[in-house]
Design a protein around this motif. Structure first.
Motif, mmCIF file in Angstrom:
data_model
loop_
_atom_site.group_PDB
_atom_site.id
_atom_site.type_symbol
_atom_site.label_atom_id
_atom_site.label_comp_id
_atom_site.label_asym_id
_atom_site.label_seq_id
_atom_site.Cartn_x
_atom_site.Cartn_y
_atom_site.Cartn_z
ATOM 1 N N VAL A 1 0.864 -1.186 0.000
ATOM 2 C CA VAL A 1 0.000 0.000 0.000
ATOM 3 C C VAL A 1 0.899 1.235 0.000
ATOM 4 O O VAL A 1 1.676 1.440 0.943
ATOM 5 C CB VAL A 1 -0.935 0.009 1.232
ATOM 6 C CG1 VAL A 1 -1.687 1.337 1.343
ATOM 7 C CG2 VAL A 1 -1.914 -1.156 1.171
ATOM 8 N N TYR B 1 -4.016 2.766 7.316
ATOM 9 C CA TYR B 1 -3.867 1.476 6.653
ATOM 10 C C TYR B 1 -4.587 0.377 7.439
ATOM 11 O O TYR B 1 -5.502 -0.291 6.918
ATOM 12 C CB TYR B 1 -2.371 1.167 6.513
ATOM 13 C CG TYR B 1 -2.000 -0.137 5.819
ATOM 14 C CD1 TYR B 1 -2.873 -1.227 5.733
ATOM 15 C CD2 TYR B 1 -0.729 -0.285 5.232
ATOM 16 C CE1 TYR B 1 -2.498 -2.405 5.089
ATOM 17 C CE2 TYR B 1 -0.352 -1.452 4.588
ATOM 18 C CZ TYR B 1 -1.237 -2.509 4.531
ATOM 19 O OH TYR B 1 -0.856 -3.670 3.907
ATOM 20 N N HIS C 1 -7.978 8.727 1.777
ATOM 21 C CA HIS C 1 -7.868 7.285 1.556
ATOM 22 C C HIS C 1 -8.523 6.940 0.236
ATOM 23 O O HIS C 1 -9.618 7.436 -0.048
ATOM 24 C CB HIS C 1 -8.564 6.527 2.686
ATOM 25 C CG HIS C 1 -8.063 6.923 4.043
ATOM 26 N ND1 HIS C 1 -8.388 8.137 4.618
ATOM 27 C CD2 HIS C 1 -7.252 6.293 4.910
ATOM 28 C CE1 HIS C 1 -7.776 8.233 5.787
ATOM 29 N NE2 HIS C 1 -7.080 7.132 5.991
ATOM 30 N N ARG D 1 -6.387 1.266 -2.888
ATOM 31 C CA ARG D 1 -5.593 0.916 -1.700
ATOM 32 C C ARG D 1 -4.354 1.796 -1.595
ATOM 33 O O ARG D 1 -3.220 1.331 -1.615
ATOM 34 C CB ARG D 1 -5.261 -0.576 -1.693
ATOM 35 C CG ARG D 1 -6.567 -1.307 -1.637
ATOM 36 C CD ARG D 1 -6.621 -2.737 -1.395
ATOM 37 N NE ARG D 1 -8.058 -3.048 -1.258
ATOM 38 C CZ ARG D 1 -8.624 -4.183 -1.566
ATOM 39 N NH1 ARG D 1 -7.902 -5.170 -1.985
ATOM 40 N NH2 ARG D 1 -9.907 -4.349 -1.404
ATOM 41 N N ILE E 1 -8.079 1.346 5.288
ATOM 42 C CA ILE E 1 -7.851 0.540 4.082
ATOM 43 C C ILE E 1 -8.126 -0.938 4.388
ATOM 44 O O ILE E 1 -8.835 -1.627 3.639
ATOM 45 C CB ILE E 1 -6.416 0.746 3.540
ATOM 46 C CG1 ILE E 1 -6.221 2.199 3.076
ATOM 47 C CG2 ILE E 1 -6.122 -0.253 2.411
ATOM 48 C CD1 ILE E 1 -7.071 2.664 1.909
ATOM 49 N N VAL F 1 -10.477 -4.006 2.677
ATOM 50 C CA VAL F 1 -9.922 -5.287 2.224
ATOM 51 C C VAL F 1 -10.643 -6.435 2.936
ATOM 52 O O VAL F 1 -11.042 -7.427 2.327
ATOM 53 C CB VAL F 1 -8.401 -5.350 2.527
ATOM 54 C CG1 VAL F 1 -7.828 -6.719 2.169
ATOM 55 C CG2 VAL F 1 -7.650 -4.243 1.784
ATOM 56 N N PRO G 1 -9.799 3.706 -1.126
ATOM 57 C CA PRO G 1 -9.962 2.287 -0.763
ATOM 58 C C PRO G 1 -9.934 1.343 -1.961
ATOM 59 O O PRO G 1 -9.469 0.215 -1.832
ATOM 60 C CB PRO G 1 -11.326 2.240 -0.059
ATOM 61 C CG PRO G 1 -11.995 3.533 -0.349
ATOM 62 C CD PRO G 1 -10.935 4.517 -0.709
ATOM 63 N N GLU G 2 -10.407 1.796 -3.129
ATOM 64 C CA GLU G 2 -10.404 0.898 -4.291
ATOM 65 C C GLU G 2 -8.980 0.673 -4.797
ATOM 66 O O GLU G 2 -8.591 -0.430 -5.141
ATOM 67 C CB GLU G 2 -11.293 1.470 -5.406
ATOM 68 C CG GLU G 2 -12.783 1.261 -5.110
ATOM 69 C CD GLU G 2 -13.571 2.568 -5.005
ATOM 70 O OE1 GLU G 2 -12.948 3.649 -5.084
ATOM 71 O OE2 GLU G 2 -14.806 2.501 -4.818
#
Ligand code: GTP
Ligand code: SPV
Ligand code: MN
Length: 619
Positions: free
Chosen positions: A178, A232, A207, A212, A236, A240, A209-210
């Motif tokens: 990441v 993270y 952030h 990461r 994130i 996940v 998220p898609e």
């Protein structure tokens, strides 16, 4: 200025082209004076510490009190997480939901790219390879933080597994990482002198998220800048975890051993500054019970082949609230800090080069330098000025001042702390800071009812985030500021985990409140080590050995089932701490209703049903 991800491992040069091109790209954008790949060595730590001492950012503490330890005072405006400047930049706003700030990812990147342009002028750009959790995990979770703050690098050395061994493992395994980009946002132009704590009035904690990825600008403070932590390992990782069927949570992990030698593992979610570190390092007051520490802030929980939920702590150190942590309340944390190798931020400094904060010792030192650098005397406060009648004396340490200490220094460290698979969880605790309504301990009927406990968790706000302190807000699973996607989808994910797995093997779920108050404002329950009495009842409930009374909100200890032998609390206070008052709970219903309405269409139907059931039981 050259940046290269080509390193020599033995005689074979290995290149990670994604890392190489990202580092080059960031260097071209931010234009630092130098690029430095961090190896995580002692020599590097010493060099960075010396640099920061010379810059006035750090003060080296007295070696006899806290060896190899340092003290930092931040800019007084950069002292906590900035939730109003924290963004989830999913492609669709509907994936961020009503509890997150959202901005279109392309728009955010365009805005922040202009902020990052030239933002590292006059500074060194550090490249910090790190791993959250063990690099020997089945699915090691790597990250690389680029930062222009040496304070961040030193903190990351304490808080994560980082440096050359991690970069080697990452490159050798071909694993992804990441990218975590951070700048304090304070470029230095030629001739300009630096300040001890550079930061910017403009702050973004963003952030993606898609993709990461994490971009953070303008703050040097913990949760805003140590990007392996909340950004993270929670925001994130929660996204996940949803995709992969596991849980990334704001939870401590504790190992308990009964006098008979039976082992229990407990995970507990309490909002920021509501007692996770203290419970994680508890010294049980009841004879024969042993507690060992696995984690104090974050738990990643995955299902094992045995169908049980296994938890690891992805971190490697504590970033704990200093005030209220003392020899009487949390001696294990104090012992861990005494071993040194620590960073202290916004606490007070003694005249002997040690650190101090409210609650550290019962007797205050005669004189201190406070967190703003002013002379401070007990009974007077800053600058030795007598307080006006009725005026509150300003504390010497900021209420969100922190200690940052390696977990390995914990005297109560559980040997499994480094195990790549973690430990199987027997009980999950949710808890908040409520002066009324919520009793000492309640057990849920089943998993879905336990998810309702978590979904409706409420707590008075604390100094861990900027904003007003002491306001009751809903904080689902203590994750309100840390869910990387829509809160409704998050709660549905929790329910789905229950549907997908054998109820008998799932952890039992409890709700605790150490913070109920008497009319005079004092806490009804003594807390800290005495919380072991509640842990004992929970352990006995897991084994079906302790009695409980059914109430509208769940099962509570039956008379005599909570071990209070030797406890110095009067029966009235104990009863008040444990009471379920239907009046108070009926007043809670519209607040839960309001919260559920705020979640909107994505509120899981099962949670509406739980609320209807609660309302019916309350009559
Ligand atoms: P974050 O690091 O922000 O996530 O906080 P945390 O949940 O780890 O909280 P921590 O254990 O650091 O406690 C925060 C404050 O709550 C400290 O001032 C503690 O002294 C106080 N506290 C912790 N446990 C108890 C308790 O059982 N009773 C009371 N009254 N106070 C407690
Ligand atoms: C919290 O606020 O929950 C913390 C401290 O643990 S921070 O690193 O700022 O998130
Ligand atoms: Mn926390």
């Amino acid at each position: 200025m050259t940046a290269t991800a080509t390193r020599t491992v033995g005689t074979t040069p290995i290149t990670n082209s994604k890392l190489q091109s990202w580092v080059d790209e960031v260097a071209a954008l931010t234009e630092p004076d130098a690029v430095r790949w961090c190896d995580g060595s002692e020599a590097e730590w010493n060099e960075l510490a010396d640099t920061l001492v010379r810059a006035g950012t750090l003060v080296r503490l007295n070696d006899r009190a806290k060896p190899n330890s340092f003290y930092a005072r931040t800019d007084p405006e950069d002292v906590a997480r900035v939730e109003d400047r924290t963004f989830i930049c999913s492609a669709s706003p509907d994936d961020a939901g009503p509890t997150n700030n959202w901005m279109d990812p392309a728009e955010m990147k365009a805005t922040m790219t202009e902020l990052f342009r030239g933002s590292m002028h006059g500074r060194t750009m550090y490249v910090v390879p790190f791993c959250m959790g063990s690099p020997d995990a089945a699915q090691p979770m790597y990250g690389v933080e680029i930062t222009d703050s040496a304070y961040v690098v030193m903190s990351m050395k304490i808080m994560t597994r980082m440096g050359t061994p991690i970069l080697d493992a990452m490159i050798d395994s071909g694993a992804d990482f990441v990218p975590c980009l951070h700048s304090v946002g304070a470029p230095l132009e030629p001739g300009e002198t630096d300040v001890p704590w550079p930061c910017s009035d403009t702050k973004y904690i963003s952030h993606f998220p898609e993709e990461r990825a994490i971009w953070s600008y303008g703050s040097g403070y913990g949760g805003n800048s140590l990007l392996g932590k909340k950004c993270y390992a929670l925001r994130i990782a929660s996204a996940v975890a949803r995709d992969e069927g596991w849980l990334a949570e704001h939870m401590l992990i504790l190992k308990l051993t009964s006098p008979e030698g039976r082992i229990y593992h407990v995970a507990a979610a309490f909002p920021s500054a509501c007692g996770k570190t203290n419970l994680a390092l508890i010294n049980p007051t009841i004879p024969g019970w042993k507690a060992e520490t696995l984690g104090d802030d974050i738990a990643w929980m995955r299902f094992g082949a045995d169908g049980r939920l296994w938890a690891v702590n992805p971190e490697y150190g504590f970033f704990g609230v200093a005030p209220g942590t003392g020899w009487d309340t949390n001696p294990n944390a104090m012992r861990a800090m005494e071993k040194g190798n620590s960073l202290f931020t916004n606490v007070a400094l003694t005249d002997h080069g040690d650190v101090w904060w409210e609650g550290a010792t019962t007797t205050k030192p005669g004189h201190l330098t406070d967190w703003k650098g002013r002379s401070w005397t007990p009974g007077k406060g800053p600058d030795g000025v007598d307080p006006q009648p009725g005026q509150r004396i300003e504390p010497a340490a900021h209420p969100n001042s922190r200690f940052c200490t390696p977990i390995k220094q914990t005297p109560t460290l559980a040997p499994e702390y480094n195990s790549p698979n973690g430990v199987p969880i027997d009980a999950i605790l949710f808890g908040g800071r409520r002066k009324d309504t919520v009793p000492l301990v309640t057990q849920s009927r089943d998993w879905a009812h336990g998810v309702f406990f978590g979904a409706t968790l409420s707590s008075e706000t604390t100094a861990a985030a900027t904003g007003k302190v002491g306001v009751v807000r809903r904080d689902p699973m203590a994750m309100l500021p840390f869910i990387g996607y829509h809160v409704g989808d998050y709660l549905e994910h929790w329910l789905q985990v229950g549907r997908d797995h054998d109820q008998a093997k799932l952890p039992r779920i409890f709700y605790v409140n150490w913070f109920r108050r008497a009319d005079d404002g004092g806490f009804l329950w003594p807390g800290f080590g005495e919380n072991s009495r509640v842990l004992k009842w929970i352990a006995e409930r897991i084994d079906g050995r302790a009695d409980a009374d059914e109430t509208p909100i769940g099962s509570v200890p039956a008379a005599g089932s909570l071990d209070v032998s030797g406890l110095s609390v009067g029966p009235e206070d104990l009863a008040a701490a444990s009471a379920v008052d239907p009046e108070e709970w009926r007043a809670e219903l519209p607040l839960i209703e309001e919260w559920f309405d705020r979640i909107g269409d994505k509120l899981p139907a099962d949670l509406r049903t739980e609320l209807d059931n609660l309302r019916n039981r309350l009559g």
